[in-house]
Design an enzyme around this catalytic site. Structure first.
Site: not given
Length: 264
Positions: A204, A243
């Site tokens: 991210k 994840r």
């Protein structure tokens, strides 16, 4: 949980797995690398992403889910739409990963109750196109906890059993980097809600910003080492799952963490 984006515009791997055969091959590779679940998504939820229609999203995920499930892969579907979730469940998915926590589609929680599937309820305030306009908090952990508790109550009211619910703090969704770091540091407080926690930091932008060289953020495919660090910290804080894009590296890191815990 291994990430399989069958989208043209996901921030890290958009366009790589639009072809069904390529997507299935990658999903099998994720399983072989150590993924316990392969999470198939047909709509990008990166900041600023525009929505696709439900038929397009369902067409992207349906055959991929069916092929992976037929090969014995436990599959989750990453969607905010009940109609897409139903297609995936009918094709063999066992879990729905709803980044809106059931807020985007009033049919999602009743579908989860009806099907008996496990459902991930993520903290969410708005769709991707505008979500960063809602990144305002006093105490981010307290507010995320309270809002997730509200989603749990809604799921229970719809008939979803507690043992079917997983929570996700939603790193990067209506969150600034400082919010992501605080949620990560205080993850045990979210576990106090009493439900398994899914942690999703993989590649991210806040990791890219941390590792920036000058004004240039580290590109997504060069953030895996940083992601591994977040995953080990999440495991140590009691996360149910992480994840990730890099499943093999994460599985290796988890093995080291587990061996160290056993030895201690």
């Amino acid at each position: 949980m291994g990430i399989l984006n069958v989208t043209p515009d996901s921030f890290s791997d958009g366009g790589r797995y639009l072809d069904v055969s390529a997507a299935v091959a990658h999903g099998l590779r994720l399983r072989d690398d150590g993924a316990d679940i392969v999470d198939v998504g047909g709509e990008s939820t990166r900041p600023g992403a525009q929505r696709v229609d439900a038929d397009t999203e369902a067409a992207r995920v349906g055959d991929v889910v069916a092929a992976l499930a037929a090969d014995g892969v436990p599959v989750s579907v990453d969607t905010t739409r009940a109609s897409v979730a139903r297609v995936a469940l009918d094709r063999g998915a066992v879990l729905v990963n709803d980044v809106s926590g059931g807020l985007a589609d009033p049919g999602m929680l009743p579908l989860a109750a009806e099907s008996g599937c496990r459902i991930v309820l993520m903290h969410w305030r708005a769709h991707s196109a505008t979500m960063q306009h809602h990144a305002e908090y006093g105490d981010v952990v307290a507010e995320v906890s309270a809002e997730l508790s509200g989603r749990v109550a809604a799921a229970r009211d719809a008939g979803v059993a507690d043992d079917r619910i997983v929570l996700d703090p939603g790193l990067g969704f209506s969150k600034l980097p400082a919010h992501n770091w605080e949620l990560s540091a205080r993850l045990p407080e979210l576990r106090d809600l009493g439900f398994p926690i899914l942690f999703g930091a993989s590649r991210k932008s806040y990791l890219g910003a941390l590792l920036a060289e000058g004004d240039a953020p580290r590109p997504p495919d060069a953030r895996d080492a940083a992601t591994l660090a977040t995953s080990v910290l999440a495991f140590d804080a009691g996360a149910w799952a992480v994840r990730v894009h890099d499943v093999r590296g994460t599985a290796d890191a988890r093995a080291v963490w587990q061996a160290t815990r056993r030895a201690g």
